[in-house]
Motif scaffolding. Structure first.
Motif, short mmCIF file in Angstrom:
data_model
loop_
_atom_site.label_atom_id
_atom_site.label_comp_id
_atom_site.label_asym_id
_atom_site.label_seq_id
_atom_site.Cartn_x
_atom_site.Cartn_y
_atom_site.Cartn_z
N GLY A 12 0.81 -1.22 0.00
CA GLY A 12 0.00 0.00 0.00
C GLY A 12 0.83 1.26 0.00
O GLY A 12 2.03 1.23 0.26
N PHE A 13 0.17 2.38 -0.32
CA PHE A 13 0.87 3.66 -0.32
C PHE A 13 -0.13 4.81 -0.23
O PHE A 13 -1.32 4.63 -0.45
N GLN A 14 0.39 5.97 0.11
CA GLN A 14 -0.38 7.22 0.11
C GLN A 14 0.38 8.21 -0.76
O GLN A 14 1.61 8.29 -0.70
N ALA A 15 -0.36 8.95 -1.59
CA ALA A 15 0.27 9.93 -2.48
C ALA A 15 -0.55 11.21 -2.50
O ALA A 15 -1.74 11.22 -2.18
N GLU A 16 0.12 12.29 -2.88
CA GLU A 16 -0.53 13.59 -3.05
C GLU A 16 -0.15 14.13 -4.43
O GLU A 16 0.99 13.99 -4.87
N VAL A 17 -1.12 14.73 -5.09
CA VAL A 17 -0.90 15.33 -6.40
C VAL A 17 -1.29 16.80 -6.29
O VAL A 17 -2.35 17.14 -5.77
N GLN A 44 -8.84 4.71 -2.37
CA GLN A 44 -9.64 5.80 -1.78
C GLN A 44 -8.99 7.11 -2.17
O GLN A 44 -7.77 7.23 -2.15
N LEU A 45 -9.81 8.11 -2.54
CA LEU A 45 -9.28 9.41 -2.97
C LEU A 45 -10.10 10.51 -2.32
O LEU A 45 -11.31 10.38 -2.16
N TRP A 46 -9.43 11.60 -1.95
CA TRP A 46 -10.14 12.74 -1.38
C TRP A 46 -9.84 14.00 -2.19
O TRP A 46 -8.83 14.09 -2.87
N ASP A 47 -10.76 14.95 -2.13
CA ASP A 47 -10.69 16.23 -2.86
C ASP A 47 -10.84 16.04 -4.37
O ASP A 47 -10.29 16.80 -5.16
N GLY A 48 -11.62 15.05 -4.75
CA GLY A 48 -11.93 14.76 -6.15
C GLY A 48 -12.62 13.41 -6.23
O GLY A 48 -12.91 12.78 -5.22
N SER A 49 -12.90 12.98 -7.45
CA SER A 49 -13.42 11.64 -7.68
C SER A 49 -12.57 10.99 -8.76
O SER A 49 -11.92 11.67 -9.55
N TYR A 50 -12.56 9.66 -8.80
CA TYR A 50 -11.69 8.99 -9.74
C TYR A 50 -12.39 7.82 -10.42
O TYR A 50 -13.37 7.26 -9.91
N ALA A 62 -13.52 18.12 -7.46
CA ALA A 62 -14.70 18.22 -6.59
C ALA A 62 -15.37 19.56 -6.88
O ALA A 62 -14.77 20.44 -7.52
N SER A 63 -16.57 19.75 -6.39
CA SER A 63 -17.29 21.01 -6.66
C SER A 63 -16.55 22.21 -6.07
O SER A 63 -16.57 23.30 -6.64
N VAL A 75 -4.35 23.45 -7.04
CA VAL A 75 -5.27 22.58 -6.31
C VAL A 75 -4.51 21.29 -6.03
O VAL A 75 -3.53 20.97 -6.70
N SER A 76 -4.97 20.55 -5.04
CA SER A 76 -4.32 19.28 -4.75
C SER A 76 -5.36 18.27 -4.29
O SER A 76 -6.46 18.62 -3.88
N PHE A 77 -4.99 17.01 -4.39
CA PHE A 77 -5.81 15.91 -3.89
C PHE A 77 -4.88 14.81 -3.43
O PHE A 77 -3.69 14.78 -3.77
#
Length: 102
Positions: A12-17, A44-50, A62-63, A75-77
Motif C-alpha cells: 500500500g501507499f499514500q500519495a498527493e498530487v 480511496q481518494l479525497w478532494d476529487g473523484s476517480y 470536486a465542486s 489545487v491538490s488531492f
C-alpha cells in the motif's frame, strides 16, 4: 504538477498530487489523467473523484476545487493505493486531455 509519494508500506501507499496553473487564464473544471506502469490501484481518494480502468486513472475535480486560479494557482488531492512488486510514479500526465509536465 507534482506527484508525491507521502508514505509507503508493503502492498500500500499514500500519495498527493498538486496541479499548478502557470497560464494567464484560470482553468474552470479539470480532469487529470495518468497511466500506472506497475499495476497500482487506487483504493480511496479525497478532494476529487476517480475512475480507474486497468492502469489508466482519471481524477475529476470536486465542486469546491473546480477552478485552478491563473498565474501559479493550484489545487491538490490525495489518495491511498495498492501495489505489487514495484511502485514507481507515473511519468506522463494529461490535464483536460492535453499533456502536462510533472
Amino acid at each position: 504538477m507534482t506527484y508525491t509519494l507521502t508514505n509507503q508500506w508493503p502492498g500500500g501507499f499514500q500519495a498527493e498530487v498538486r496541479i499548478v496553473n502557470r497560464g494567464a487564464t484560470a482553468v474552470k473544471g479539470w480532469q487529470l489523467g495518468w497511466t500506472y506502469g506497475d499495476g497500482q490501484t487506487i483504493k480511496q481518494l479525497w478532494d476529487g473523484s476517480y475512475t480507474q480502468t486497468g492502469s489508466k486513472v482519471t481524477v475529476t475535480n470536486a465542486s469546491y476545487n473546480a477552478t485552478i486560479p491563473a498565474n501559479g494557482g493550484s489545487v491538490s488531492f490525495g489518495f491511498l493505493g495498492g501495489w505489487n512488486g514495484s511502485n514507481t510514479a507515473p511519468k506522463q500526465f494529461t490535464l483536460n486531455g492535453a499533456a502536462c509536465g510533472a
